[in-house]
Design a protein around this motif. Structure first.
Motif, PDB file in Angstrom:
ATOM      1  N   GLY A   9      23.009  27.444 -30.238  1.00 47.66           N
ATOM      2  CA  GLY A   9      22.693  28.686 -30.709  1.00 47.66           C
ATOM      3  C   GLY A   9      23.036  29.797 -29.214  1.00 47.66           C
ATOM      4  O   GLY A   9      22.984  31.050 -29.691  1.00 47.66           O
ATOM      5  N   VAL A  10      23.441  29.543 -27.964  1.00 47.75           N
ATOM      6  CA  VAL A  10      23.066  30.200 -26.846  1.00 47.75           C
ATOM      7  C   VAL A  10      24.416  31.083 -26.654  1.00 47.75           C
ATOM      8  O   VAL A  10      25.960  30.239 -27.332  1.00 47.75           O
ATOM      9  N   LEU A  11      25.111  31.697 -26.625  1.00 43.35           N
ATOM     10  CA  LEU A  11      26.568  32.754 -27.069  1.00 43.35           C
ATOM     11  C   LEU A  11      26.831  32.993 -25.637  1.00 43.35           C
ATOM     12  O   LEU A  11      27.965  32.232 -25.064  1.00 43.35           O
ATOM     13  N   TYR A  12      26.111  33.141 -24.340  1.00 44.38           N
ATOM     14  CA  TYR A  12      26.481  33.535 -23.166  1.00 44.38           C
ATOM     15  C   TYR A  12      24.973  33.405 -21.756  1.00 44.38           C
ATOM     16  O   TYR A  12      23.999  33.572 -23.025  1.00 44.38           O
ATOM     17  N   VAL A  13      25.201  33.054 -21.329  1.00 45.33           N
ATOM     18  CA  VAL A  13      24.082  33.469 -20.313  1.00 45.33           C
ATOM     19  C   VAL A  13      24.973  34.717 -19.176  1.00 45.33           C
ATOM     20  O   VAL A  13      25.631  34.788 -18.666  1.00 45.33           O
ATOM     21  N   ILE A  14      23.627  35.450 -18.948  1.00 48.62           N
ATOM     22  CA  ILE A  14      23.939  36.267 -17.987  1.00 48.62           C
ATOM     23  C   ILE A  14      23.143  36.371 -16.588  1.00 48.62           C
ATOM     24  O   ILE A  14      22.083  35.747 -16.206  1.00 48.62           O
ATOM     25  N   SER A  33      17.458  36.766 -25.510  1.00 51.40           N
ATOM     26  CA  SER A  33      16.502  36.488 -26.258  1.00 51.40           C
ATOM     27  C   SER A  33      15.312  36.207 -26.411  1.00 51.40           C
ATOM     28  O   SER A  33      14.861  37.374 -24.906  1.00 51.40           O
ATOM     29  N   LYS A  34      14.638  36.052 -26.803  1.00 49.20           N
ATOM     30  CA  LYS A  34      13.386  36.711 -27.056  1.00 49.20           C
ATOM     31  C   LYS A  34      12.283  35.573 -27.344  1.00 49.20           C
ATOM     32  O   LYS A  34      12.489  34.141 -28.291  1.00 49.20           O
ATOM     33  N   ASN A  35      10.573  35.600 -27.041  1.00 46.79           N
ATOM     34  CA  ASN A  35       9.624  34.534 -27.267  1.00 46.79           C
ATOM     35  C   ASN A  35       9.918  33.309 -27.725  1.00 46.79           C
ATOM     36  O   ASN A  35      10.235  32.648 -28.168  1.00 46.79           O
ATOM     37  N   PRO A  36      10.372  32.986 -25.799  1.00 44.58           N
ATOM     38  CA  PRO A  36      10.068  33.160 -24.836  1.00 44.58           C
ATOM     39  C   PRO A  36      11.764  33.931 -23.940  1.00 44.58           C
ATOM     40  O   PRO A  36      12.889  34.113 -24.603  1.00 44.58           O
ATOM     41  N   ASP A  50      19.573  36.075 -17.831  1.00 39.84           N
ATOM     42  CA  ASP A  50      19.617  35.588 -19.371  1.00 39.84           C
ATOM     43  C   ASP A  50      20.216  35.138 -20.464  1.00 39.84           C
ATOM     44  O   ASP A  50      20.986  34.794 -19.553  1.00 39.84           O
ATOM     45  N   TYR A  51      19.322  34.959 -21.383  1.00 39.50           N
ATOM     46  CA  TYR A  51      20.175  34.142 -22.279  1.00 39.50           C
ATOM     47  C   TYR A  51      20.328  34.910 -23.696  1.00 39.50           C
ATOM     48  O   TYR A  51      19.829  35.503 -24.058  1.00 39.50           O
ATOM     49  N   VAL A  52      21.600  34.967 -23.875  1.00 40.18           N
ATOM     50  CA  VAL A  52      22.041  35.560 -25.420  1.00 40.18           C
ATOM     51  C   VAL A  52      22.263  35.124 -26.292  1.00 40.18           C
ATOM     52  O   VAL A  52      22.960  34.473 -25.976  1.00 40.18           O
ATOM     53  N   ARG A  53      21.665  34.907 -27.331  1.00 40.97           N
ATOM     54  CA  ARG A  53      21.511  34.076 -28.352  1.00 40.97           C
ATOM     55  C   ARG A  53      22.584  34.975 -29.954  1.00 40.97           C
ATOM     56  O   ARG A  53      22.957  34.439 -31.058  1.00 40.97           O
TER      57      ARG A  53
END
Length: 535
Positions: free
Chosen positions: A424-429, A461-464, A373-376
């Motif tokens: 804009g991406v804080l981090y990847v999970i 993150s959403k959409n997508p 996942d990606y967290v924004r």
């Protein structure tokens, strides 16, 4: 779109191009029994480089690069043969024979593909062969004057790091932490790592490549054109051809690198520290990267790499992240090469520098399943409290690896390479579940990762909902059995990996491989534009 097919390099190309022109423009019927393919290979490749299922050491060669034993079972589709090419002409021959005889190719460099798609098919009826570039195509050639290196796709990240630093200890390359990962697969998906906040992804430093395309031609950057060169630098493996080698631009590193590894339990404030980390880590000076591993025991491990000495690191941490409580006692100073091999950064076992970096083997006792996942927007403290107290108290609980973006990553446009997860991406999970292949823990581990992933949907993150293609996950969607995909009506799994770059990748595919020879369960399909006539 720019010209995508150029003049081939003078490397037996004219022979293969003429040969292929005599065969069908598409791959032959998928119900090929493979006999014609094997005969074709025997005529063009030394027999000792081709291992058929009847070869006495076929299983040994097949398993040599498998990193996940759940894909080495009686139920796993086995390749018709394994080709271990010694040079580009052998790969060209495999493509030509495959196109003519209806046998598709899967390309393996390190065997780390999370779904095993580099050496297996999820469709039992598919007739396919494996081109194992990791067997022989593993050279690293460093040009000290240019500060560049040509690295073959079959080399591992550890072999690349070792060759670079042994040539000059003050240069390096930004790539991943797991040293047994093959360069070919890692580069094809983007290549995140501990230096991406300073120097970007691996693909941001690739300046040339050599590829065998679906026509059997050997092309460099000038020959393949800028659109195809763009696509192979992050568009995922198995879609556009066989990349044999990559030319990379090296980066400068200081003589001293400092690493630290600080564990915090929930009772020691792990939730508060992690909640704060989400805002701090992407905005720290780009010389400093702190990733977090959340694991059983309700513990968070904060692992840092600083391109500099301990004193400056302690000062920065005191000013910007005092919550972690780091002191000089936590510092370990070393060379950059040592930091790439230390267990504090990777999960490699202890050993000499050479043993850790040059090791290509991995245990086949533990099976894994991965998701991403990606967290924004920072996840709330309450959510982290539930993650620790609920999900990491379950049977089968695995591990989360959180890797921060920011820094250099924020300066690169999303369309610069197929990897779109930039500003804009804080981090990847990365979610990882583990179980012993011979044990009974697989059900609990799979239930844990699936349940946690569903729970996390509201926080990421959403959409997508985004995903990293190098953490391959077939759960988010697959191509049809024939490799086709309906862009208008199908579930757009490709947009999860590539967001707005997915359509451009499909457009490139439609030019360089319109008959979709190079394909797998999640390969890029050709974009077929449809028009509606108004009567």
């Amino acid at each position: 779109m720019g010209m995508l097919r150029g003049l081939a390099l003078a490397f037996s190309v004219s022979f293969f191009s003429c040969y292929l022109a005599m065969v069908s423009s598409d791959v032959a019927s998928s119900d090929s029994d493979g006999d014609g393919f094997l005969q074709c290979l025997r005529e063009k490749i030394p027999r000792e480089l081709v291992y058929t299922q009847s070869s006495s050491n076929f299983t040994d060669v097949l398993v040599s690069s498998i990193k996940n034993p759940r894909f080495f079972t009686n139920a796993t589709a086995r390749p018709l043969c394994i080709v271990t090419p010694g040079d580009a002409s052998h790969v060209q021959a495999a493509v030509v024979c495959g196109r003519m005889q209806g046998v598709r190719l899967r390309v393996r460099s390190g065997g780390h593909d999370y779904e095993g798609l580099s050496y297996r098919s999820a469709r039992p009826s598919e007739v396919f062969a494996v081109v194992d570039v990791g067997a022989s195509l593993r050279a690293v050639r460093v040009n000290r004057l240019e500060s560049t290196a040509w690295v073959d796709s079959g080399a591992t990240i550890g072999e690349l790091y070792y060759a670079i630093a042994k040539n000059d200890s003050l240069v390096a390359f930004p790539a991943g932490e797991c040293t047994t990962v093959g360069v070919g697969g890692h580069f094809s998906g983007g290549g995140i790592g501990m230096m991406m906040r300073k120097h970007g992804l691996a693909v941001d430093r690739i300046v040339d490549a050599k590829l065998v395309n679906a026509d059997g031609d050997l092309l460099d950057r000038a020959g393949m054109g800028e659109d195809l060169f763009w696509a192979i630098r992050g568009g995922g493996g198995g879609s556009f051809g066989v990349v044999l080698s990559w030319k990379v631009q090296l980066v400068n590193v200081p003589p001293t690198v400092t690493v630290f590894n600080i564990g915090k339990t929930v009772d020691q404030g792990a939730v508060d520290i992690l909640t704060r980390w989400q805002d701090v880590a992407p905005s720290l000076p780009s010389d400093l990267t702190i990733r977090v591993i959340v694991q059983q025991g309700q513990q968070a491990l904060f692992q840092g790499q600083y391109l500099g000495a301990c004193g400056a690191l302690v000062e920065t941490m005191g000013e910007q992240f005092p919550e972690l409580g780091m002191t000089s006692a936590d510092c370990q100073q070393m060379t950059w090469l040592q930091s790439a091999a230390t267990p504090f950064i990777s999960f490699s076992s202890n050993g000499t520098l050479e043993e850790v970096l040059l090791n290509r083997t991995a245990s086949l006792s533990t099976s894994t399943k991965g998701k991403s996942d990606y967290v924004r927007r920072a996840i709330t403290k309450a959510a982290w409290e539930e993650i620790f107290s609920r999900w990491f108290a379950m049977d089968g609980a695995g591990r989360l690896i959180l890797e921060p973006h920011g820094g250099f990553m924020d300066t690169i446009p999303a369309a610069a390479t197929p990897y779109p997860h930039r500003n804009g991406v804080l981090y990847v999970i990365q979610y990882m579940a583990f179980w012993q292949q011979q044990g009974e823990g697989g059900a609990a581990a799979k239930s844990w990762i699936g349940g946690l992933y569903d729970f996390m949907g509201q926080h990421v993150s959403k959409n997508p909902r985004r995903a990293y293609v190098n953490f391959r996950d077939l759960d988010i969607g697959q191509n049809d059995d024939d490799g086709t995909f309906d862009f208008e009506n199908g579930p757009l799994w490709g947009e999860r990996y590539f967001v707005g770059n997915y359509r451009r990748l499909a457009s490139v595919k439609s030019v360089v491989d319109p008959t979709n020879y190079f394909r797998n369960e999640q390969s890029i399909p050709p974009l077929i534009e449809t028009t509606t006539q108004v009567m």
